[in-house]
Design a protein around this motif. Structure first.
Motif, mmCIF file in Angstrom:
data_model
loop_
_atom_site.group_PDB
_atom_site.id
_atom_site.type_symbol
_atom_site.label_atom_id
_atom_site.label_comp_id
_atom_site.label_asym_id
_atom_site.label_seq_id
_atom_site.Cartn_x
_atom_site.Cartn_y
_atom_site.Cartn_z
ATOM 1 N N CYS A 50 0.844 -1.195 0.000
ATOM 2 C CA CYS A 50 0.000 0.000 0.000
ATOM 3 C C CYS A 50 0.876 1.239 0.000
ATOM 4 O O CYS A 50 1.975 1.223 0.590
ATOM 5 C CB CYS A 50 -0.916 -0.006 1.217
ATOM 6 S SG CYS A 50 -2.154 1.314 1.221
ATOM 7 N N GLY A 99 -8.191 2.933 -0.669
ATOM 8 C CA GLY A 99 -8.562 2.862 0.726
ATOM 9 C C GLY A 99 -7.361 3.034 1.631
ATOM 10 O O GLY A 99 -6.228 3.074 1.161
ATOM 11 N N CYS A 101 -4.264 2.561 4.099
ATOM 12 C CA CYS A 101 -3.236 1.540 4.288
ATOM 13 C C CYS A 101 -3.369 0.857 5.654
ATOM 14 O O CYS A 101 -2.917 -0.277 5.821
ATOM 15 C CB CYS A 101 -1.851 2.147 4.137
ATOM 16 S SG CYS A 101 -1.480 2.727 2.460
ATOM 17 N N SER A 102 -3.991 1.526 6.602
ATOM 18 C CA SER A 102 -4.130 0.962 7.941
ATOM 19 C C SER A 102 -4.965 -0.319 7.956
ATOM 20 O O SER A 102 -4.911 -1.079 8.914
ATOM 21 C CB SER A 102 -4.761 1.995 8.877
ATOM 22 O OG SER A 102 -6.001 2.439 8.362
ATOM 23 N N HIS A 103 -5.728 -0.553 6.921
ATOM 24 C CA HIS A 103 -6.568 -1.761 6.861
ATOM 25 C C HIS A 103 -6.077 -2.772 5.836
ATOM 26 O O HIS A 103 -6.822 -3.673 5.457
ATOM 27 C CB HIS A 103 -8.015 -1.366 6.576
ATOM 28 C CG HIS A 103 -8.665 -0.676 7.734
ATOM 29 N ND1 HIS A 103 -9.128 -1.361 8.853
ATOM 30 C CD2 HIS A 103 -8.909 0.634 7.961
ATOM 31 C CE1 HIS A 103 -9.626 -0.487 9.699
ATOM 32 N NE2 HIS A 103 -9.509 0.720 9.195
ATOM 33 N N TYR A 105 -4.130 -5.232 6.153
ATOM 34 C CA TYR A 105 -4.082 -6.613 6.641
ATOM 35 C C TYR A 105 -5.297 -6.976 7.492
ATOM 36 O O TYR A 105 -5.334 -8.037 8.107
ATOM 37 C CB TYR A 105 -2.805 -6.837 7.461
ATOM 38 C CG TYR A 105 -1.559 -6.379 6.762
ATOM 39 C CD1 TYR A 105 -0.746 -5.397 7.328
ATOM 40 C CD2 TYR A 105 -1.199 -6.903 5.530
ATOM 41 C CE1 TYR A 105 0.398 -4.965 6.684
ATOM 42 C CE2 TYR A 105 -0.053 -6.471 4.875
ATOM 43 C CZ TYR A 105 0.740 -5.503 5.459
ATOM 44 O OH TYR A 105 1.863 -5.072 4.812
ATOM 45 N N SER A 106 -6.282 -6.100 7.528
ATOM 46 C CA SER A 106 -7.455 -6.351 8.367
ATOM 47 C C SER A 106 -8.308 -7.478 7.786
ATOM 48 O O SER A 106 -8.443 -7.617 6.579
ATOM 49 C CB SER A 106 -8.319 -5.083 8.459
ATOM 50 O OG SER A 106 -7.619 -4.024 9.029
ATOM 51 N N ASP A 108 -11.434 -7.492 7.908
ATOM 52 C CA ASP A 108 -12.594 -6.853 7.293
ATOM 53 C C ASP A 108 -12.162 -5.767 6.323
ATOM 54 O O ASP A 108 -12.832 -4.744 6.170
ATOM 55 C CB ASP A 108 -13.509 -6.272 8.363
ATOM 56 C CG ASP A 108 -12.846 -5.180 9.180
ATOM 57 O OD1 ASP A 108 -13.542 -4.497 9.958
ATOM 58 O OD2 ASP A 108 -11.616 -4.983 9.042
ATOM 59 N N TYR A 109 -11.040 -6.008 5.621
ATOM 60 C CA TYR A 109 -10.489 -5.002 4.704
ATOM 61 C C TYR A 109 -11.540 -4.523 3.698
ATOM 62 O O TYR A 109 -11.575 -3.361 3.314
ATOM 63 C CB TYR A 109 -9.287 -5.579 3.945
ATOM 64 C CG TYR A 109 -9.671 -6.711 3.027
ATOM 65 C CD1 TYR A 109 -9.686 -8.022 3.488
ATOM 66 C CD2 TYR A 109 -10.066 -6.462 1.719
ATOM 67 C CE1 TYR A 109 -10.078 -9.047 2.657
ATOM 68 C CE2 TYR A 109 -10.457 -7.494 0.891
ATOM 69 C CZ TYR A 109 -10.463 -8.787 1.370
ATOM 70 O OH TYR A 109 -10.870 -9.807 0.554
ATOM 71 N N TYR A 110 -12.423 -5.450 3.286
ATOM 72 C CA TYR A 110 -13.378 -5.141 2.218
ATOM 73 C C TYR A 110 -14.341 -4.031 2.617
ATOM 74 O O TYR A 110 -14.975 -3.415 1.765
ATOM 75 C CB TYR A 110 -14.157 -6.401 1.823
ATOM 76 C CG TYR A 110 -14.739 -7.141 2.993
ATOM 77 C CD1 TYR A 110 -14.016 -8.134 3.638
ATOM 78 C CD2 TYR A 110 -16.011 -6.834 3.479
ATOM 79 C CE1 TYR A 110 -14.537 -8.793 4.735
ATOM 80 C CE2 TYR A 110 -16.534 -7.492 4.568
ATOM 81 C CZ TYR A 110 -15.797 -8.469 5.203
ATOM 82 O OH TYR A 110 -16.299 -9.114 6.293
ATOM 83 N N HIS A 112 -13.383 -1.303 4.000
ATOM 84 C CA HIS A 112 -12.654 -0.040 4.039
ATOM 85 C C HIS A 112 -12.120 0.399 2.686
ATOM 86 O O HIS A 112 -11.552 1.477 2.589
ATOM 87 C CB HIS A 112 -11.496 -0.167 5.022
ATOM 88 C CG HIS A 112 -11.938 -0.559 6.400
ATOM 89 N ND1 HIS A 112 -12.466 0.348 7.288
ATOM 90 C CD2 HIS A 112 -11.961 -1.764 7.020
ATOM 91 C CE1 HIS A 112 -12.782 -0.271 8.402
ATOM 92 N NE2 HIS A 112 -12.501 -1.553 8.267
ATOM 93 N N TYR A 113 -12.282 -0.423 1.678
ATOM 94 C CA TYR A 113 -11.785 -0.068 0.350
ATOM 95 C C TYR A 113 -12.983 0.178 -0.566
ATOM 96 O O TYR A 113 -13.793 -0.708 -0.806
ATOM 97 C CB TYR A 113 -10.857 -1.161 -0.188
ATOM 98 C CG TYR A 113 -9.534 -1.160 0.537
ATOM 99 C CD1 TYR A 113 -9.363 -1.846 1.730
ATOM 100 C CD2 TYR A 113 -8.465 -0.407 0.057
ATOM 101 C CE1 TYR A 113 -8.177 -1.802 2.433
ATOM 102 C CE2 TYR A 113 -7.264 -0.356 0.742
ATOM 103 C CZ TYR A 113 -7.125 -1.056 1.927
ATOM 104 O OH TYR A 113 -5.941 -1.002 2.608
#
Length: 126
Positions: A50, A99, A101-103, A105-106, A108-110, A112-113
């Motif tokens: 990212c 989206g 960069c903080s997410h 590796y989350s 629930d990344y989907y 936040h993008y």
């Protein structure tokens, strides 16, 4: 309308290089953080790299550090991913997304993008 379009994938041998490009349409890609994800067959999508819009910070998952480099090309309005020393485990479909960069590796990344490209296929043979 906002659109992200990936290109540059292909079939290569282990040790080869590829350069992926994520081109933005209807917005300035410089104004947003852009991430690269990949999904191997039968596996979950995972964050790869990212680039932050705020300070230009770059993030990489451990398995690609030292081999992949993310960068911006303002002339092309793109965020590129230079992939060197490719390994068979790098095989997958690569997507770029807009989206934070903080997410990257989350789980629930989907959430936040906001925008995703359709992906470009990378296959690395051993």
């Amino acid at each position: 309308q906002v659109e992200l379009v990936e290109s540059g994938g292909g079939l290569v041998q282990a040790g080869d290089s590829l350069r992926l490009s994520c081109e933005g349409f209807a917005f300035r890609i410089n104004d947003f953080s852009i991430a690269w994800f990949r999904q191997a067959p039968g596996k979950e999508r995972e964050g790869v790299s990212c680039m932050s819009s705020s300070d230009g910070s770059r993030y990489y998952r451990d398995s690609v550090k030292g081999r992949f480099t993310i960068s911006r090309d303002n002339a092309k309005n793109s965020v590129d991913l230079q992939m060197n020393s490719l390994k068979p485990e790098d095989t997958g479909r690569y997507y770029c997304a807009m989206g934070p960069c903080s997410h990257l590796y989350s789980g629930d990344y989907y959430l936040h993008y906001d925008y995703w490209g359709r992906g470009t296929q990378v296959a690395v043979s051993s």
